[in-house]
Design an enzyme around this catalytic site. Structure first.
Site, PDB file in Angstrom:
ATOM      1  N   HIS A 187      49.066 -27.940  26.360  1.00 53.22           N
ATOM      2  CA  HIS A 187      48.332 -26.772  25.838  1.00 53.22           C
ATOM      3  C   HIS A 187      47.024 -26.561  26.607  1.00 53.22           C
ATOM      4  CE1 HIS A 187      51.047 -26.608  22.340  1.00 53.22           C
ATOM      5  NE2 HIS A 187      50.946 -27.920  22.334  1.00 53.22           N
ATOM      6  N   SER A 317      36.217 -17.900  53.251  1.00 57.12           N
ATOM      7  CA  SER A 317      35.871 -16.631  52.618  1.00 57.12           C
ATOM      8  C   SER A 317      35.170 -15.704  53.603  1.00 57.12           C
ATOM      9  CB  SER A 317      34.954 -16.909  51.420  1.00 57.12           C
ATOM     10  OG  SER A 317      34.321 -15.731  50.985  1.00 57.12           O
ATOM     11  N   LYS A 323      33.878 -21.844  52.295  1.00 59.18           N
ATOM     12  CA  LYS A 323      34.684 -21.917  51.085  1.00 59.18           C
ATOM     13  C   LYS A 323      36.140 -22.188  51.445  1.00 59.18           C
ATOM     14  CE  LYS A 323      35.493 -19.458  46.715  1.00 59.18           C
ATOM     15  NZ  LYS A 323      36.958 -19.559  46.634  1.00 59.18           N
ATOM     16  N   GLU A 330      48.983 -19.844  47.120  1.00 60.62           N
ATOM     17  CA  GLU A 330      48.968 -18.431  46.750  1.00 60.62           C
ATOM     18  C   GLU A 330      50.065 -17.659  47.488  1.00 60.62           C
ATOM     19  OE1 GLU A 330      44.969 -17.310  47.608  1.00 60.62           O
ATOM     20  OE2 GLU A 330      44.132 -18.520  45.977  1.00 60.62           O
TER      21      GLU A 330
END
Length: 463
Positions: A187, A317, A323, A330
């Site tokens: 959960h 980035s 970054k 993805e």
């Protein structure tokens, strides 16, 4: 641009002189001006194999003039080898039986065979596209046969090896981290301890089962509709053509193709393709979970879960220098979403089987092949580019284990559910450890707690 005249039953058509296709392909090219998606080269190569196996079967049955057999087979083999990919220009969005592409193959192979025999393109002599290349065949049985051939080959040659490679990388991590303790999550909340290896073992098992599912789906793809001709009866095919064809194809590919005992099923329904697409959909669901779990566990490096250190892929980035992002995860997720959508298309298209013919064959095979291509490529780069380079953040993992209030779950057999609930609630409310809460409540000494709530003893069933 110089042209030549090609003739069919409807008259003459101008075809570019350097093209091997003929009148029917040219008419289809002018008619189906829809989209930019062409049937993939792998399908064209499978058509070459289908025409080659047909030529071998017909030759063995005495159905072809001896003087054209070698040239016809050589031309078909050249198509199978990819030498004529540029001569298959038709889009996916065409007649639903794939007839235009079958005629395209007949014309290319006939023109090439005649060229080998010293004749100019467009003569249809001595090799005729319909009478010889398409001998004992119809688009209605040939195209579904090609659908099965190419799907089998792509599963064998691309999908299964890619999944096996990913499984190997995940299994390596599962073994390497079998003793690295961490806190499980259910959960999305802290649960009891497990090992990082157990988590990656679950991922490895998902991929292993994907290989099993892919292998199992092949069983329904090996039977071929070839020999059913127009509607399934086998009209105009020589007795024994279907079995001779399957035997020839099996020898060419080294795979156990067989003649479908019910040609009507193989032509009017494409349940085997739906099953293969469903397998791909299931694999996509598995890989989506794996990609998400890895990128969430690697979220950070300082403000997220940060239990994994993800490898740097060299990208960053556009505004935040240095970054690092889970780019391959993805990319894999986007592939998975596309595959899920492809399966919806295949499902609806396969339901377009009315009476003795399905009329959405090109879009079915296009989507199945695209799913295989995307999953194979994405699984490969995800395994080598991300999974192989992952490292555990041992400091974070250890801190999470030591501070987890769910360690108190191990006390259930000794104190009972209600007392353990008191410990957990007190620890949560006061921001202390369950150990301190148990001591403060007078339920256990420090030594007793350490013995009963040792994380290492919580990684499997109680003796």
């Amino acid at each position: 641009m110089s042209t030549r005249q090609e003739r069919d039953a409807f008259g003459t058509v101008e075809v570019a002189a350097d093209r091997y296709w003929g009148a029917q392909t040219q008419r289809a090219l002018m008619l189906f001006r829809i989209g930019s998606e062409r049937l993939p080269p792998a399908l064209v190569h499978a058509i070459g194999l289908q025409k080659l196996a047909s030529a071998q079967a017909n030759a063995g049955l005495g159905e072809l003039p001896a003087e054209i057999v070698d040239a016809l087979q050589q031309a078909a083999r050249e198509v199978a080898d990819g030498k004529f990919d540029d001569h298959f220009p038709l889009p996916v969005w065409q007649i639903g039986s794939g007839t235009a592409t079958n005629m395209n193959a007949n014309e290319v192979i006939a023109n090439r065979a005649n060229e080998l025999l010293g004749q100019p393109r467009g003569t249809k002599k001595p090799v005729h596209p319909n009478d010889h290349v398409n001998r004992g065949q119809s688009s209605n049985d040939s195209f579904p046969t090609v659908m099965h051939i190419v799907t089998v080959l792509q599963i064998h040659q691309r999908l299964i090896p890619a999944l096996q490679g990913l499984h190997q990388e995940l299994a390596k991590k599962a073994e390497a981290w079998k003793d690295v303790a961490k806190i499980a999550r259910t959960h999305l909340q802290d649960a009891t301890p497990m090992t990082l290896g157990q988590g990656f073992g679950a991922m490895a098992r998902q991929v292993e089962l994907g290989v099993d599912r892919a292998t199992e789906s092949l069983k329904r793809l090996y039977p071929l509709a070839q020999g059913g001709t127009a509607v399934g009866t086998g009209l105009n095919a020589k007795v024994g053509f279907d079995t001779a064809f399957a035997a020839a194809l099996a020898k060419l590919t080294g795979l156990p193709f067989t003649a479908n005992p019910n040609k009507f099923e193989g032509m009017g329904a494409h349940d085997a393709m739906v099953e293969a697409s469903g397998m791909l959909n299931t694999v996509a669901v598995s890989l989506a979970k794996i990609a998400n779990d890895i990128r969430f566990l690697g979220a950070g490096p300082r403000a997220g879960l940060a239990e994994l250190v993800l490898p740097h892929d060299g990208l960053t980035s556009s505004i935040m220098p240095g970054k690092r992002n889970p780019t391959l995860a993805e990319a894999l997720l986007q592939v998975c979403y596309q595959v899920m959508g492809n399966h919806v298309t295949v499902t609806h298209a396969a339901a377009a089987g009315h009476f003795e013919l399905n009329v959405a064959k090109p879009v079915i095979v296009q989507n199945v092949l695209k799913s295989i291509e995307l999953l194979s490529d994405a699984a490969s780069v995800f395994g080598s580019g991300m999974v192989a380079g992952i490292e555990p953040n041992t400091a974070t993992l250890q801190r999470n284990v030591e501070h987890s209030i769910m360690l108190a779950t191990a006390l259930n057999p000794h104190l009972g559910y209600d007392k353990v609930a008191q410990i957990v609630n007190k620890a949560f409310a006061e921001g202390t450890s369950p150990k301190q809460a148990a001591i403060d409540l007078g339920f256990l000494t420090a030594e007793e707690y350490d013995r009963l709530a040792d994380p290492r003893s919580m990684l499997g069933p109680r003796p």
